[in-house]
Design an enzyme around this catalytic site. Structure first.
Site, PDB file in Angstrom:
ATOM      1  CB  SER A 284      -7.074   3.276   1.028  1.00 21.18           C
ATOM      2  OG  SER A 284      -6.048   3.059   1.978  1.00 21.18           O
TER       3      SER A 284
ATOM      4  CD  GLU B  70      -0.341   0.532  -5.540  1.00 23.68           C
ATOM      5  OE1 GLU B  70      -1.421   0.023  -5.240  1.00 23.68           O
ATOM      6  OE2 GLU B  70       0.738  -0.004  -5.312  1.00 23.68           O
TER       7      GLU B  70
ATOM      8  N   GLY C 231      -2.879   0.920   2.370  1.00 20.21           N
ATOM      9  CA  GLY C 231      -3.227   0.235   3.621  1.00 20.21           C
ATOM     10  C   GLY C 231      -3.558   1.169   4.772  1.00 20.21           C
TER      11      GLY C 231
ATOM     12  CE  LYS D 135      -0.523  -4.647  -0.495  1.00 21.93           C
ATOM     13  NZ  LYS D 135      -0.420  -3.387   0.206  1.00 21.93           N
TER      14      LYS D 135
ATOM     15  CG  HIS E 278       3.864  -2.837  -4.158  1.00 22.95           C
ATOM     16  ND1 HIS E 278       4.007  -2.407  -2.865  1.00 22.95           N
ATOM     17  CD2 HIS E 278       2.529  -2.832  -4.416  1.00 22.95           C
ATOM     18  CE1 HIS E 278       2.804  -2.156  -2.355  1.00 22.95           C
ATOM     19  NE2 HIS E 278       1.892  -2.408  -3.276  1.00 22.95           N
TER      20      HIS E 278
ATOM     21  CG  ASN F  67      -0.475  -6.651  -4.223  1.00 18.18           C
ATOM     22  OD1 ASN F  67      -0.035  -7.776  -3.980  1.00 18.18           O
ATOM     23  ND2 ASN F  67       0.177  -5.535  -3.900  1.00 18.18           N
TER      24      ASN F  67
ATOM     25  CD  GLU G 240       3.133  -3.236   0.644  1.00 13.86           C
ATOM     26  OE1 GLU G 240       3.104  -4.366   0.151  1.00 13.86           O
ATOM     27  OE2 GLU G 240       2.110  -2.615   0.992  1.00 13.86           O
TER      28      GLU G 240
HETATM   29  P1  PGA Z   1      -4.346  -1.251  -0.295  1.00 12.49           P
HETATM   30  O1  PGA Z   1      -2.999  -1.713  -1.062  1.00 12.49           O
HETATM   31  O2  PGA Z   1      -5.467  -1.368  -1.303  1.00 12.49           O
HETATM   32  O3  PGA Z   1      -4.475  -2.224   0.833  1.00 12.49           O
HETATM   33  O4  PGA Z   1      -4.149   0.148   0.149  1.00 12.49           O
HETATM   34  C1  PGA Z   1      -2.762  -1.354  -2.390  1.00 12.49           C
HETATM   35  C2  PGA Z   1      -1.436  -1.921  -2.851  1.00 12.49           C
HETATM   36  O5  PGA Z   1      -0.489  -1.932  -2.065  1.00 12.49           O
HETATM   37  O6  PGA Z   1      -1.299  -2.353  -4.002  1.00 12.49           O
END
Ligand code: PGA
Length: 262
Positions: free
Chosen positions: A216, A171, A177, A17, A101, A15, A103
């Site tokens: 992560s 997640e 992140g 983003k 997601h 992803n 976010e």
């Molecule tokens: P990350 O993000 O691997 O940077 O923690 C995962 C995601 O948001 O899908």
């Protein structure tokens, strides 16, 4: 000993983003294609931003890596200024679409009802939805992770057409992140509850879905996750932005998948 009940290969989704101008997205894709040319033991998907989907699709056309989108709107067409429909994503060559997601739930106010409509629209357009779920730090501290995640899945899959294939990505919000990945055991326990709920409560065949961990994920920790019998792969954010790192995650995912956790 191989885990006979599992699907044949793990699934690793990158992803990106809101990262990557056209030139950078093209370079990243070309590097990935070269690094993973010989790798057949993982299904690999990349989800670039909308603006790069078409050019990345061109680079991927002869490769085994598949294309996904990070979002899609749950109407076929019409007066929805600024939105991109699921059939448009399919038209561009996408096979997968991320839905819900954290976010988007957090920054764009997406609720479970809207997410359920996206899941249905994705399936109806021939896309495989990747329903993202996960608890906040506060919910985890209250010991409510499992209940919270099951509720998100129940609502998110409310309009799922029968016989549809889908993916659930667990997640934890606090792990995204932050470099603070969940432990493989904790993630596996949540996904075991998800699997039991999907099969027993919803009567969905095990072959219809795959369960991923996200948050992560790195080349160092991926094999621990995929070695768990309940984890079929990973959704990867930060570590998918470098071709070398993402390729190392893919290789690690396949390695872990072949081990047994028992
Ligand atoms: P990350 O993000 O691997 O940077 O923690 C995962 C995601 O948001 O899908």
């Amino acid at each position: 000993m191989e885990k006979v009940s599992r699907v044949a290969t793990p699934l690793v989704i990158g992803n990106w983003k809101m990262n990557g101008m056209l030139a950078a997205s093209g370079k990243l894709t070309r590097e990935l294609v070269a690094l993973l040319a010989e790798h057949a033991t993982c299904e690999v998907v990349v989800c670039p931003p909308f603006t790069a989907l078409l050019s990345v699709a061109g680079v991927l056309s002869a490769a085994k890596i598949r294309l996904g989108a990070q979002n899609g709107y749950p109407a076929e067409k019409g007066a929805f200024t600024g939105e991109v429909s699921m059939p448009m994503l399919r038209d561009l060559g996408c096979d997968y679409v991320l839905v819900g997601h954290s976010e988007r739930r957090q920054h764009l106010g997406e609720d479970d009802g809207f997410i359920a409509r996206k899941v249905r629209a994705a399936v109806e357009s021939g896309l495989t939805p990747v329903l993202c779920v996960g608890e906040s730090r506060a919910v985890r501290a209250a010991g409510e992770s499992e209940r919270h995640v099951l509720r998100q899945i129940e609502l998110g899959l409310e309009l799922l057409p029968s016989e549809a294939s889908f993916v659930v990505a667990y997640e934890p919000v606090w792990a995204i992140g932050t470099s603070l990945a969940a432990s493989a055991q904790d993630a596996s326990a949540v996904l075991a509850a998800v699997k039991a709920w999907l099969c027993k409560e919803r009567g969905i065949r095990e072959q219809a879905f795959r369960l991923l961990y996200g948050g992560s994920v790195t080349p160092e920790n991926i094999a621990e996750f995929t070695a768990q019998s309940e984890i079929d792969g990973a959704l990867v954010g930060g570590a998918s932005l470098s071709a070398e790192t993402f390729a190392a995650v893919v290789v690690g995912a396949a390695r872990g998948y072949l081990c047994t956790s028992k």
